[in-house]
Write an enzyme that holds these catalytic residues in place. Structure first.
Site, PDB file in Angstrom:
ATOM      1  N   CYS A 235       0.810  -1.230   0.000  1.00  0.00           N
ATOM      2  CA  CYS A 235       0.000   0.000   0.000  1.00  0.00           C
ATOM      3  C   CYS A 235       0.839   1.274   0.000  1.00  0.00           C
ATOM      4  CB  CYS A 235      -0.958   0.000   1.186  1.00  0.00           C
ATOM      5  SG  CYS A 235      -2.152  -1.362   1.153  1.00  0.00           S
TER       6      CYS A 235
ATOM      7  N   HIS B 110      -3.628   7.153   0.815  1.00  0.00           N
ATOM      8  CA  HIS B 110      -3.842   5.833   0.238  1.00  0.00           C
ATOM      9  C   HIS B 110      -5.291   5.436   0.472  1.00  0.00           C
ATOM     10  CE1 HIS B 110      -3.908   1.622  -0.477  1.00  0.00           C
ATOM     11  NE2 HIS B 110      -3.948   1.303   0.802  1.00  0.00           N
TER      12      HIS B 110
ATOM     13  N   ASN C 202      -9.813  -0.559  -2.829  1.00  0.00           N
ATOM     14  CA  ASN C 202      -8.406  -0.421  -2.462  1.00  0.00           C
ATOM     15  C   ASN C 202      -7.563  -1.065  -3.558  1.00  0.00           C
ATOM     16  OD1 ASN C 202      -5.827  -0.629  -1.406  1.00  0.00           O
ATOM     17  ND2 ASN C 202      -6.474  -1.334   0.608  1.00  0.00           N
TER      18      ASN C 202
END
Length: 335
Positions: free
Chosen positions: A114, A262, A292
């Site tokens: 991430c 993020h 995501n």
């Protein structure tokens, strides 16, 4: 000494839209449950045979290169961030070099999940600052959908992730008041297994072990996430690394024109927005549409924010991420 600036941005997402209602037909879940916990309404999944991690990265890169106004021959180096390479090895960096028809430039893969794009951005920034390279292609791309447990057993993880790619061309900037002012990278490996995919791996269970056991209950090759533990750590580390970047550049929260977090969970972004008392115009979220996308989430969101006119010349832009590893990072950019 130079600074590096983001000269061009691009993103690509598959055409296949998967809504929460679509998932509810194959998983014991529903739209209300998913939105309440994550803020996600839909995500994109690749259609096998049409898109891969590399091919999406190439499509995003082509847009970024065109917008940067440079030729492919001008690209000096490639940094590719992903947790989902086409092959176990080689990594996608060299495949991008091949598929874009670049010169025989170096290609580096970053496996920081991430926070991978900010790590990749930081690596590229150092090369440009020292004068070694002039134009570097940085990509974040992920295919999650083909490796998720798309059953009710895996619903707490599988509803979160989507596929997509984003890219940036970093170029030399001689005005030291502009471009990437600083990057800040951290890790805490003691919590590595709280968000991980354990197998196949040389140190645990390799493909031969999985095949030999033929255990239908084996979940080691699916992503595992301790959601509450990750959330609690993320909100702390997000705040820390944003403050670290501001302090390093003698900036205040009020100086932030745009925060691109993020896109892990809309609730995390909202928590950070509230903590820093930022307005809706100062934070950009698109997890609602894409889920995501791990290393791709920041470059996709950054590109969309720029395309929508939310980032202008002279703006102070903050990128921040937290994820598997645990790793976390931030970048402070003067646009």
């Amino acid at each position: 000494m130079y600074h590096s600036k983001i000269a061009g941005l691009g993103y690509y997402v598959p055409s296949n839209v998967v809504t929460n209602d679509d998932l509810s037909k194959i998983i014991d879940t529903n739209d209300e449950w998913i939105q309440e916990r994550t803020g996600i309404q839909e995500r994109r999944h690749v259609i096998r045979g049409e898109d891969t991690t590399t091919s999406m990265g190439v499509k995003a890169a082509e847009i970024a290169i065109e917008r940067a106004g440079v030729a492919k021959e001008d690209i000096d180096f490639v940094v590719f961030a992903t947790l989902s390479p086409d092959y176990y090895f080689p990594g996608p960096g060299v495949l991008v070099q091949r598929d874009l028809g670049l010169r025989t430039v170096g290609a580096l893969d970053v496996r920081n999940q991430c926070s991978g794009f900010i790590y990749a951005l930081s690596v590229a920034d150092q090369y440009i600052k020292t004068g070694m390279y002039k134009n570097i292609l940085v990509i974040g791309s992920e295919v999650h959908s083909t490796g998720l447990d798309m059953t009710s057993r895996g619903r707490s993880v599988s509803v979160i992730f989507g596929d997509g790619a984003g890219a940036a061309v970093l170029s030399r900037e001689e005005d030291l008041t502009k471009g990437i002012l600083s990057t800040h990278l951290h890790s805490e490996g003691q919590h590595a297994e709280e968000l991980a995919l354990i197998a196949p791996g040389m140190g645990a269970r390799w493909v031969t072990d999985i095949i030999a056991d033929n255990d239908p209950e084996d979940t080691s090759y699916f992503p595992h996430m301790n959601g509450q533990f990750v959330f609690k750590n993320a909100v702390v580390r997000f705040a820390e690394v944003i403050n670290e970047g501001l302090e390093a550049n003698d900036l205040k929260v009020s100086d932030i024109d745009m925060l691109i977090p993020h896109q892990a969970n809309l609730r995390i972004s909202q928590y950070i927005q509230k903590k820093f008392e930022l307005s809706d115009d100062q934070v950009f979220n698109n997890i609602q549409k894409y889920g995501n996308t791990t290393a791709a989430s920041i470059p996709i969101a950054l590109t969309e924010a720029w395309e929508n006119g939310k980032i202008k010349s002279g703006d102070t832009v903050v990128l921040a991420a937290f994820g598997s590893g645990f790793t976390w990072a931030s970048a402070i950019i003067k646009w």
